[in-house]
Scaffold this motif. Structure first.
Motif, mmCIF file in Angstrom:
data_model
loop_
_atom_site.group_PDB
_atom_site.id
_atom_site.type_symbol
_atom_site.label_atom_id
_atom_site.label_comp_id
_atom_site.label_asym_id
_atom_site.label_seq_id
_atom_site.Cartn_x
_atom_site.Cartn_y
_atom_site.Cartn_z
ATOM 1 N N UNK A 68 -41.221 59.461 35.331
ATOM 2 C CA UNK A 68 -42.452 60.077 34.839
ATOM 3 C C UNK A 68 -42.260 60.692 33.447
ATOM 4 N N UNK A 69 -41.546 59.979 32.582
ATOM 5 C CA UNK A 69 -41.334 60.412 31.206
ATOM 6 C C UNK A 69 -42.307 59.684 30.297
ATOM 7 N N UNK B 153 -46.046 76.022 29.364
ATOM 8 C CA UNK B 153 -45.351 74.789 29.698
ATOM 9 C C UNK B 153 -44.738 74.211 28.425
ATOM 10 N N UNK B 154 -43.442 74.019 28.438
ATOM 11 C CA UNK B 154 -42.726 73.479 27.286
ATOM 12 C C UNK B 154 -42.577 71.970 27.416
ATOM 13 N N UNK B 155 -42.362 71.339 26.282
ATOM 14 C CA UNK B 155 -42.050 69.916 26.264
ATOM 15 C C UNK B 155 -40.557 69.777 26.005
ATOM 16 N N UNK B 156 -39.914 68.983 26.843
ATOM 17 C CA UNK B 156 -38.473 68.783 26.728
ATOM 18 C C UNK B 156 -38.201 67.306 26.445
ATOM 19 N N UNK B 157 -37.514 67.052 25.340
ATOM 20 C CA UNK B 157 -37.081 65.708 24.983
ATOM 21 C C UNK B 157 -35.776 65.438 25.739
ATOM 22 N N UNK B 158 -35.739 64.337 26.463
ATOM 23 C CA UNK B 158 -34.576 64.008 27.289
ATOM 24 C C UNK B 158 -33.700 63.005 26.547
ATOM 25 N N UNK B 159 -32.482 63.399 26.238
ATOM 26 C CA UNK B 159 -31.559 62.557 25.475
ATOM 27 C C UNK B 159 -31.086 61.364 26.315
ATOM 28 N N UNK B 160 -30.681 60.331 25.624
ATOM 29 C CA UNK B 160 -30.235 59.088 26.248
ATOM 30 C C UNK B 160 -29.120 59.310 27.261
ATOM 31 N N UNK B 161 -28.173 60.178 26.947
ATOM 32 C CA UNK B 161 -27.038 60.379 27.855
ATOM 33 C C UNK B 161 -27.489 60.888 29.215
ATOM 34 N N UNK C 128 -40.701 71.391 37.176
ATOM 35 C CA UNK C 128 -41.827 72.120 37.749
ATOM 36 C C UNK C 128 -42.683 72.828 36.701
ATOM 37 N N UNK C 129 -42.096 73.227 35.592
ATOM 38 C CA UNK C 129 -42.829 74.006 34.590
ATOM 39 C C UNK C 129 -42.827 73.393 33.201
ATOM 40 N N UNK C 130 -42.397 72.150 33.069
ATOM 41 C CA UNK C 130 -42.252 71.535 31.759
ATOM 42 C C UNK C 130 -42.693 70.073 31.800
ATOM 43 N N UNK C 131 -42.917 69.525 30.627
ATOM 44 C CA UNK C 131 -43.230 68.111 30.484
ATOM 45 C C UNK C 131 -42.022 67.423 29.872
ATOM 46 N N UNK C 132 -41.558 66.359 30.520
ATOM 47 C CA UNK C 132 -40.387 65.615 30.051
ATOM 48 C C UNK C 132 -40.851 64.403 29.263
ATOM 49 N N UNK C 133 -40.253 64.206 28.087
ATOM 50 C CA UNK C 133 -40.631 63.082 27.233
ATOM 51 C C UNK C 133 -39.393 62.413 26.653
ATOM 52 N N UNK C 134 -39.615 61.198 26.156
ATOM 53 C CA UNK C 134 -38.617 60.479 25.369
ATOM 54 C C UNK C 134 -39.316 60.015 24.100
#
Length: 141
Positions: free
Chosen positions: A66-67, A1-9, A34-40
């Motif tokens: 859910x970020x 499971x990867x962590x994905x940083x979600x950009x402002x845009x 489904x397979x990753x964690x979304x963060x800011x």
């Protein structure tokens, strides 16, 4: 499971169903969720807050999405400053770029993927980041 940083845009796309990029942002997040964690991070939070009158509205948005908010390590802060200095030495003329350097440095230091529509500075100054963006190999999977 990867962590994905979600950009402002991407977040601003999701906040406006009339955005030209709403469908891409929503569909890509749904597929990756489904397979990753979304963060800011705090910078993204601050940039997103501009569009809201009250903190409760911003909190509700991120709770709905859910970020989680990840703190920025000192190494990322240091790297952002160094990259910003490179940008200025190259005669970079825009004055609003520092937030992008904080976001890119955070993704690079923490080894996060970055979901964005802004390829330019991220690919130039942080080539190690796996960018998820329209037309990218990660986006197409």
């Amino acid at each position: 499971m990867a962590i994905i940083l979600i950009d402002t845009c991407v977040i601003t796309d999701l906040a406006d169903t009339n955005s030209a990029w709403f469908e891409w942002s929503a569909a890509t997040l749904e597929r990756l969720d489904q397979n990753n964690t979304m963060v800011i991070n705090p910078i993204i939070y601050a940039e997103c807050s501009v569009g809201f009158e009250r903190i409760e509205e911003v909190e509700a948005l991120f709770e709905h999405l859910n970020f989680a908010i990840k703190p920025m390590p000192k190494e990322a802060l240091f790297l952002a400053g160094k990259v910003f200095l490179q940008y200025k030495k190259r005669k970079g003329g825009k004055t609003n770029v520092l937030p992008d350097f904080f976001i890119g440095a955070h993704a690079a230091i923490a080894n996060y993927q970055l979901m964005t529509r802004d390829k330019g500075r991220f690919s130039s100054y942080f080539p190690s980041i796996n960018l998820i963006m329209p037309g990218s190999p990660t986006e197409l999977n």
